[in-house]
Design a protein around this motif. Structure first.
Motif, PDB file in Angstrom:
ATOM      1  N   THR A  87      22.471  -2.539 -25.753  1.00  0.00           N
ATOM      2  CA  THR A  87      23.722  -2.506 -25.005  1.00  0.00           C
ATOM      3  C   THR A  87      23.469  -1.867 -23.646  1.00  0.00           C
ATOM      4  O   THR A  87      22.852  -0.801 -23.566  1.00  0.00           O
ATOM      5  N   LYS A  88      23.928  -2.519 -22.606  1.00  0.00           N
ATOM      6  CA  LYS A  88      23.702  -2.024 -21.260  1.00  0.00           C
ATOM      7  C   LYS A  88      25.011  -1.565 -20.628  1.00  0.00           C
ATOM      8  O   LYS A  88      26.078  -2.053 -20.977  1.00  0.00           O
ATOM      9  N   ILE A  89      24.889  -0.636 -19.696  1.00  0.00           N
ATOM     10  CA  ILE A  89      26.031  -0.252 -18.878  1.00  0.00           C
ATOM     11  C   ILE A  89      26.079  -1.203 -17.687  1.00  0.00           C
ATOM     12  O   ILE A  89      25.108  -1.339 -16.946  1.00  0.00           O
ATOM     13  N   LEU A  90      27.198  -1.869 -17.529  1.00  0.00           N
ATOM     14  CA  LEU A  90      27.348  -2.846 -16.454  1.00  0.00           C
ATOM     15  C   LEU A  90      28.058  -2.275 -15.233  1.00  0.00           C
ATOM     16  O   LEU A  90      27.825  -2.714 -14.108  1.00  0.00           O
ATOM     17  N   LYS A  91      28.927  -1.277 -15.446  1.00  0.00           N
ATOM     18  CA  LYS A  91      29.742  -0.788 -14.334  1.00  0.00           C
ATOM     19  C   LYS A  91      30.170   0.647 -14.583  1.00  0.00           C
ATOM     20  O   LYS A  91      30.451   1.036 -15.714  1.00  0.00           O
ATOM     21  N   LEU A  92      30.205   1.425 -13.498  1.00  0.00           N
ATOM     22  CA  LEU A  92      30.767   2.771 -13.553  1.00  0.00           C
ATOM     23  C   LEU A  92      32.004   2.825 -12.671  1.00  0.00           C
ATOM     24  O   LEU A  92      31.959   2.448 -11.502  1.00  0.00           O
TER      25      LEU A  92
ATOM     26  N   THR B  98      31.676   0.779 -18.291  1.00  0.00           N
ATOM     27  CA  THR B  98      31.896  -0.477 -18.992  1.00  0.00           C
ATOM     28  C   THR B  98      30.563  -0.995 -19.507  1.00  0.00           C
ATOM     29  O   THR B  98      29.600  -1.130 -18.740  1.00  0.00           O
ATOM     30  N   LEU B  99      30.500  -1.290 -20.826  1.00  0.00           N
ATOM     31  CA  LEU B  99      29.265  -1.710 -21.466  1.00  0.00           C
ATOM     32  C   LEU B  99      29.187  -3.231 -21.563  1.00  0.00           C
ATOM     33  O   LEU B  99      30.184  -3.939 -21.410  1.00  0.00           O
ATOM     34  N   SER B 100      27.978  -3.719 -21.850  1.00  0.00           N
ATOM     35  CA  SER B 100      27.774  -5.167 -21.935  1.00  0.00           C
ATOM     36  C   SER B 100      28.495  -5.791 -23.121  1.00  0.00           C
ATOM     37  O   SER B 100      28.722  -7.002 -23.139  1.00  0.00           O
ATOM     38  N   ASP B 101      28.854  -4.996 -24.137  1.00  0.00           N
ATOM     39  CA  ASP B 101      29.625  -5.527 -25.265  1.00  0.00           C
ATOM     40  C   ASP B 101      31.126  -5.359 -25.042  1.00  0.00           C
ATOM     41  O   ASP B 101      31.923  -5.453 -25.973  1.00  0.00           O
ATOM     42  N   LYS B 102      31.504  -5.060 -23.771  1.00  0.00           N
ATOM     43  CA  LYS B 102      32.902  -4.950 -23.318  1.00  0.00           C
ATOM     44  C   LYS B 102      33.577  -3.648 -23.732  1.00  0.00           C
ATOM     45  O   LYS B 102      34.761  -3.443 -23.450  1.00  0.00           O
ATOM     46  N   GLN B 103      32.849  -2.753 -24.394  1.00  0.00           N
ATOM     47  CA  GLN B 103      33.417  -1.441 -24.698  1.00  0.00           C
ATOM     48  C   GLN B 103      33.513  -0.625 -23.414  1.00  0.00           C
ATOM     49  O   GLN B 103      32.755  -0.824 -22.458  1.00  0.00           O
ATOM     50  N   GLN B 104      34.418   0.320 -23.400  1.00  0.00           N
ATOM     51  CA  GLN B 104      34.530   1.264 -22.302  1.00  0.00           C
ATOM     52  C   GLN B 104      34.358   2.677 -22.847  1.00  0.00           C
ATOM     53  O   GLN B 104      34.980   3.045 -23.846  1.00  0.00           O
ATOM     54  N   VAL B 105      33.501   3.455 -22.176  1.00  0.00           N
ATOM     55  CA  VAL B 105      33.165   4.791 -22.642  1.00  0.00           C
ATOM     56  C   VAL B 105      33.451   5.786 -21.524  1.00  0.00           C
ATOM     57  O   VAL B 105      33.043   5.589 -20.372  1.00  0.00           O
ATOM     58  N   CYS B 106      34.159   6.847 -21.853  1.00  0.00           N
ATOM     59  CA  CYS B 106      34.430   7.897 -20.867  1.00  0.00           C
ATOM     60  C   CYS B 106      33.202   8.804 -20.724  1.00  0.00           C
ATOM     61  O   CYS B 106      32.455   9.012 -21.681  1.00  0.00           O
TER      62      CYS B 106
ATOM     63  N   ASP C 119      -2.677 -23.567  -7.994  1.00  0.00           N
ATOM     64  CA  ASP C 119      -2.008 -24.042  -9.204  1.00  0.00           C
ATOM     65  C   ASP C 119      -1.521 -22.893 -10.073  1.00  0.00           C
ATOM     66  O   ASP C 119      -1.026 -23.081 -11.165  1.00  0.00           O
ATOM     67  N   LEU C 120      -1.683 -21.662  -9.561  1.00  0.00           N
ATOM     68  CA  LEU C 120      -1.068 -20.471 -10.137  1.00  0.00           C
ATOM     69  C   LEU C 120      -0.788 -19.505  -8.994  1.00  0.00           C
ATOM     70  O   LEU C 120      -1.669 -19.262  -8.164  1.00  0.00           O
ATOM     71  N   ILE C 121       0.435 -18.982  -8.948  1.00  0.00           N
ATOM     72  CA  ILE C 121       0.832 -18.088  -7.860  1.00  0.00           C
ATOM     73  C   ILE C 121       1.416 -16.808  -8.456  1.00  0.00           C
ATOM     74  O   ILE C 121       2.282 -16.867  -9.336  1.00  0.00           O
ATOM     75  N   ILE C 122       0.933 -15.672  -7.983  1.00  0.00           N
ATOM     76  CA  ILE C 122       1.443 -14.375  -8.416  1.00  0.00           C
ATOM     77  C   ILE C 122       2.110 -13.695  -7.221  1.00  0.00           C
ATOM     78  O   ILE C 122       1.495 -13.566  -6.160  1.00  0.00           O
ATOM     79  N   ILE C 123       3.338 -13.261  -7.406  1.00  0.00           N
ATOM     80  CA  ILE C 123       4.057 -12.550  -6.348  1.00  0.00           C
ATOM     81  C   ILE C 123       3.996 -11.051  -6.630  1.00  0.00           C
ATOM     82  O   ILE C 123       4.481 -10.578  -7.657  1.00  0.00           O
ATOM     83  N   ALA C 124       3.369 -10.321  -5.714  1.00  0.00           N
ATOM     84  CA  ALA C 124       3.221  -8.861  -5.841  1.00  0.00           C
ATOM     85  C   ALA C 124       3.633  -8.231  -4.519  1.00  0.00           C
ATOM     86  O   ALA C 124       2.814  -7.648  -3.808  1.00  0.00           O
ATOM     87  N   THR C 125       4.892  -8.359  -4.193  1.00  0.00           N
ATOM     88  CA  THR C 125       5.393  -7.946  -2.879  1.00  0.00           C
ATOM     89  C   THR C 125       6.317  -6.734  -2.959  1.00  0.00           C
ATOM     90  O   THR C 125       7.230  -6.582  -2.144  1.00  0.00           O
ATOM     91  N   GLY C 126       6.069  -5.868  -3.934  1.00  0.00           N
ATOM     92  CA  GLY C 126       6.857  -4.644  -4.015  1.00  0.00           C
ATOM     93  C   GLY C 126       8.003  -4.732  -5.002  1.00  0.00           C
ATOM     94  O   GLY C 126       8.157  -5.719  -5.737  1.00  0.00           O
ATOM     95  N   VAL C 127       8.825  -3.686  -5.011  1.00  0.00           N
ATOM     96  CA  VAL C 127       9.932  -3.583  -5.962  1.00  0.00           C
ATOM     97  C   VAL C 127      11.212  -3.168  -5.242  1.00  0.00           C
ATOM     98  O   VAL C 127      11.179  -2.698  -4.103  1.00  0.00           O
ATOM     99  N   ARG C 128      12.317  -3.349  -5.935  1.00  0.00           N
ATOM    100  CA  ARG C 128      13.617  -2.876  -5.488  1.00  0.00           C
ATOM    101  C   ARG C 128      14.337  -2.262  -6.681  1.00  0.00           C
ATOM    102  O   ARG C 128      14.169  -2.712  -7.820  1.00  0.00           O
ATOM    103  N   PRO C 129      15.167  -1.217  -6.459  1.00  0.00           N
ATOM    104  CA  PRO C 129      15.914  -0.619  -7.572  1.00  0.00           C
ATOM    105  C   PRO C 129      16.837  -1.625  -8.244  1.00  0.00           C
ATOM    106  O   PRO C 129      17.393  -2.506  -7.581  1.00  0.00           O
ATOM    107  N   ASN C 130      16.962  -1.504  -9.555  1.00  0.00           N
ATOM    108  CA  ASN C 130      17.929  -2.328 -10.273  1.00  0.00           C
ATOM    109  C   ASN C 130      19.341  -1.983  -9.820  1.00  0.00           C
ATOM    110  O   ASN C 130      19.616  -0.862  -9.384  1.00  0.00           O
ATOM    111  N   HIS C 131      20.231  -2.950  -9.959  1.00  0.00           N
ATOM    112  CA  HIS C 131      21.597  -2.790  -9.449  1.00  0.00           C
ATOM    113  C   HIS C 131      22.551  -2.428 -10.574  1.00  0.00           C
ATOM    114  O   HIS C 131      22.470  -2.964 -11.679  1.00  0.00           O
ATOM    115  N   LEU C 132      23.449  -1.515 -10.281  1.00  0.00           N
ATOM    116  CA  LEU C 132      24.542  -1.175 -11.186  1.00  0.00           C
ATOM    117  C   LEU C 132      25.830  -1.186 -10.378  1.00  0.00           C
ATOM    118  O   LEU C 132      25.921  -0.520  -9.337  1.00  0.00           O
ATOM    119  N   GLU C 133      26.799  -1.931 -10.848  1.00  0.00           N
ATOM    120  CA  GLU C 133      28.072  -1.991 -10.131  1.00  0.00           C
ATOM    121  C   GLU C 133      28.803  -0.647 -10.239  1.00  0.00           C
ATOM    122  O   GLU C 133      28.956  -0.098 -11.326  1.00  0.00           O
TER     123      GLU C 133
END
Length: 315
Positions: free
Chosen positions: A3-8, A16-24, A155-169
């Protein structure tokens, strides 16, 4: 579980959790990590021979592709540590590897121009092609096309161009970012009330340069998580900063870099042989400010200790 947190909602302190629950909640810690950054490239959307190189799942996908499709020509996009480590692994499998980098040298700010030239020469002698100042503008099933017009088989390509933080609404506020990473204070608190952050997604001061630096190791993340928890519990503990060390092994060369090894006006001790390149940056009191070691890294522990404890380097 699963279960993931989708929004604060920071005004009402509700998650708001991915299973639609809301937790204080009363306080929250963001430890959501990072994801690979994939630049916009024409033809990428429908390409099935393009992979990122970030986690175990990526590695398994690449291994399965090689097993079933037996590619011959591989292009690794990006010449940072991740790109070079990936290129090394593919080269060891006997594939023809090309490395394509938008910038003017390998490893960006981790090496000086002489160290970059040393590495480039060594890697090319092993049969790996390196294209610098070359940005990939388009791919198809058999080639990549650079903005210069140069075409490389792939015929094979690897993308290694860095990272970005994951997004949370976040509802009711906006996180402050610095160079794509979440900005925190000395207690690892963000600019939003009752929200802290730790791990890959934040930047913290480097002890030697003072510059905000991404933190990308498991021990760093563990330490920051514990420190953030103490602050969230009301025990004020300041983060002391970290000595950001890039340490790796690729193409039969050990590699270590810390501090500001380029664009400095300090004293430099440079030692280059056929097999190794070493640069130690000192201030006027001969205290270690930075070091770059390629090949022979036996002096790393002593140099790190000297830098941390501000000890003069013995002649």
């Amino acid at each position: 579980r699963d279960t993931k947190i989708l929004k604060l909602d920071i005004a009402n302190k509700v998650a708001t959790l991915s299973d639609k629950q809301q937790v204080c909640y009363e306080k929250a810690l963001l430890a959501i990590g990072v994801r690979p950054f994939v630049p916009p490239i024409a033809g990428l959307k429908h390409a099935e021979h393009v992979f990122t190189f970030h986690d175990l799942l990526d590695t398994e996908k690449i291994q399965n592709f090689i097993k079933f499709f037996r590619p011959k020509n591989v292009v690794v996009i990006g010449a940072g540590l991740t790109g070079l480590e990936c290129a090394d692994a593919l080269w060891r499998l006997g594939l023809q590897v090309s490395i394509v980098e938008c910038g003017p040298q390998l490893l960006g700010k981790l090496v000086d121009s002489a160290g970059a030239a040393f590495l480039k020469n060594h890697i090319e002698q092993l049969g790996v092609k390196i294209e610098l100042n070359a940005c990939v503008s388009e791919i198809d099933t058999q080639n990549i096309i650079c903005d210069s017009g140069k075409i490389l088989p792939a015929d094979l390509i690897i993308i290694a161009t860095g990272v970005r933080p994951n997004h949370l609404e976040i509802q009711g506020g906006e996180l402050k970012y610095l160079d794509h990473y979440v900005s925190v204070d000395c207690h690892l608190q963000t600019n939003l009330p009752d929200i802290w952050a730790a791990g890959d997604l934040i930047v913290v001061p480097d002890l030697l340069t003072g510059r905000p630096t991404p933190t990308c190791s498991w021990p760093d993340a563990m330490f920051q998580g514990n420190l953030a928890a103490a602050n969230m519990a009301g025990f004020a503990k300041a983060f002391p900063g970290l000595l950001s060390v890039a340490k790796s092994h690729f193409f039969s060369k050990e590699f270590v870099s810390f501090g500001q090894v380029v664009d400095n006006i300090s004293l430099n001790q440079i030692n280059q042989t056929v097999d190794s390149y070493q640069k130690i940056v000192l201030n006027e009191e001969k205290i270690v400010q930075a070091a770059l070691l390629i090949g022979d890294i036996s002096a790393f522990s002593d140099l790190k200790r000297a830098a941390l404890f501000k000890l003069a380097l013995k002649s």
